[in-house]
Design a protein around this motif. Structure first.
Motif, PDB file in Angstrom:
ATOM      1  N   UNK A   1       4.849  10.603   4.684  1.00  0.00           N
ATOM      2  CA  UNK A   1       5.305  10.709   3.299  1.00  0.00           C
ATOM      3  C   UNK A   1       6.612   9.948   3.064  1.00  0.00           C
ATOM      4  N   UNK A   2       7.334   9.656   4.150  1.00  0.00           N
ATOM      5  CA  UNK A   2       8.548   8.831   4.037  1.00  0.00           C
ATOM      6  C   UNK A   2       8.594   7.887   5.233  1.00  0.00           C
ATOM      7  N   UNK A   3       7.831   6.808   5.236  1.00  0.00           N
ATOM      8  CA  UNK A   3       7.812   5.873   6.362  1.00  0.00           C
ATOM      9  C   UNK A   3       9.137   5.119   6.499  1.00  0.00           C
TER      10      UNK A   3
ATOM     11  N   UNK B   1       7.116  10.070  -3.022  1.00  0.00           N
ATOM     12  CA  UNK B   1       7.145   9.604  -1.643  1.00  0.00           C
ATOM     13  C   UNK B   1       8.456   8.865  -1.406  1.00  0.00           C
ATOM     14  N   UNK B   2       8.855   8.775  -0.151  1.00  0.00           N
ATOM     15  CA  UNK B   2      10.007   7.972   0.221  1.00  0.00           C
ATOM     16  C   UNK B   2       9.557   6.729   0.984  1.00  0.00           C
ATOM     17  N   UNK B   3      10.427   5.740   1.039  1.00  0.00           N
ATOM     18  CA  UNK B   3      10.128   4.522   1.798  1.00  0.00           C
ATOM     19  C   UNK B   3      11.443   3.849   2.153  1.00  0.00           C
TER      20      UNK B   3
ATOM     21  N   UNK C   1       2.290   2.775  -9.370  1.00  0.00           N
ATOM     22  CA  UNK C   1       1.546   1.537  -9.130  1.00  0.00           C
ATOM     23  C   UNK C   1       2.344   0.514  -8.333  1.00  0.00           C
ATOM     24  N   UNK C   2       3.530   0.912  -7.860  1.00  0.00           N
ATOM     25  CA  UNK C   2       4.343   0.009  -7.053  1.00  0.00           C
ATOM     26  C   UNK C   2       5.267  -0.888  -7.847  1.00  0.00           C
ATOM     27  N   UNK C   3       5.325  -0.728  -9.169  1.00  0.00           N
ATOM     28  CA  UNK C   3       6.229  -1.540  -9.984  1.00  0.00           C
ATOM     29  C   UNK C   3       7.632  -0.933  -9.985  1.00  0.00           C
TER      30      UNK C   3
ATOM     31  N   UNK D   1       0.829  -1.205   0.000  1.00  0.00           N
ATOM     32  CA  UNK D   1       0.000   0.000   0.000  1.00  0.00           C
ATOM     33  C   UNK D   1       0.869   1.262   0.000  1.00  0.00           C
ATOM     34  N   UNK D   2       1.978   1.227   0.723  1.00  0.00           N
ATOM     35  CA  UNK D   2       2.882   2.377   0.784  1.00  0.00           C
ATOM     36  C   UNK D   2       3.679   2.548  -0.503  1.00  0.00           C
TER      37      UNK D   2
END
Length: 272
Positions: free
Chosen positions: A136-138, A100-102, A179-181, A56-57
């Motif tokens: 925004x950056x978990x 976004x960051x992750x 889309x997470x790709x 989801x993130x």
């Protein structure tokens, strides 16, 4: 009896073959690019003690800059994270608006308070994040099975060295599409700001960045061999031909208007 003798005779060979099979601890540290694939589905905890699903993130409608680190790393992880922050600071991209960051810890020993501490420290030096919030950056921590699933889906191969009690791992960061790709991999601890900006614009399919960014992207292409964006000759020629055509039309228009003025002046008996 014969079967037993055959088994005894083959047992040393079978044992040797089994010894040659690489285990998780012996697996090579590497990155196997999985461009176009989605990140795995797995549950983690963020720095605010919320249970979150990483898929989801990673798919929130904007490109995501993803890093895999662990918090007790003596040097390399902090260099990777600082390199990403430095490159972002030179791109003028805005956290929460353009991307976004992750950040995911690949050590199951890392804790939520450590995630909160690292998150605050790194985001404090990030520019263009005035309206951004921690969400925004978990920074995520999780169990071993969740970490392994995510790492495998990204092609991120690491291992734990019991002698040094440290992880051996590649220095890499990734850009995910809205889309997470997986869209792009960046290797090492330094990223060219231009390449990072182009990767984010490319991953967003033109929804992020300026008109100039989209023009530049038409003139630059990513080269997998050098892992950099380079001038794309066909794109330059296409834009060059377009600019030349526009300049020619402008010149012809100016000459045509000059001739009209001359003809009008001649009819009125005035000098042009």
């Amino acid at each position: 009896m014969i079967a037993a003798l055959i088994a005894i005779a083959l047992s040393p060979a079978l044992a040797a073959a089994a010894a040659e099979v690489p285990t998780a601890a012996d697996a090579p540290v590497d990155v196997v690019e999985r461009l176009g694939e989605r990140i795995a589905s797995a549950q983690f905890m963020d720095s605010e003690s919320h249970r979150v699903r990483i898929e989801d993130l990673a798919a929130r409608g904007k490109p995501v800059l993803l890093t895999l680190i662990y918090f007790d790393c003596p040097m390399l992880c902090s260099l990777v994270q600082k390199g990403v922050i430095k490159a972002l600071n030179d791109t003028s991209l805005r956290l929460g608006e353009d991307y976004y960051g992750l950040t995911v810890s690949f050590s199951p020993k890392d804790t939520i308070p450590e995630a909160r501490l690292r998150q605050g420290g790194y985001l404090q030096v990030l520019k263009n994040a005035g309206k951004a919030v921690p969400a925004h950056w978990p920074y995520l921590v999780g169990g071993d099975s969740a970490i392994r699933a995510v790492a495998d889906s990204l092609g991120f191969r690491y291992r734990y060295d019991r002698e040094t009690q440290q992880y051996e791992h590649p220095a890499v960061s990734m850009v995910l599409g809205p889309d997470g790709k997986i869209s792009r991999y960046f290797y090492g601890v330094e990223i060219a700001p231009r390449d990072l900006r182009l990767a984010v614009v490319e991953a967003s399919q033109g929804r992020v960045g300026t008109t100039l960014d989209r023009v530049i992207l038409r003139c630059f292409r990513y080269d997998p061999a050098s892992r950099r964006y380079h001038v794309y000759v066909v794109g330059v020629l296409q834009y060059g031909a377009g600019f030349f055509g526009l300049a020619l039309l402008t010149l012809l228009g100016a000459l045509w208007w000059r001739e009209i003025r001359k003809a009008r002046a001649a009819r009125q008996g005035k000098p042009a």
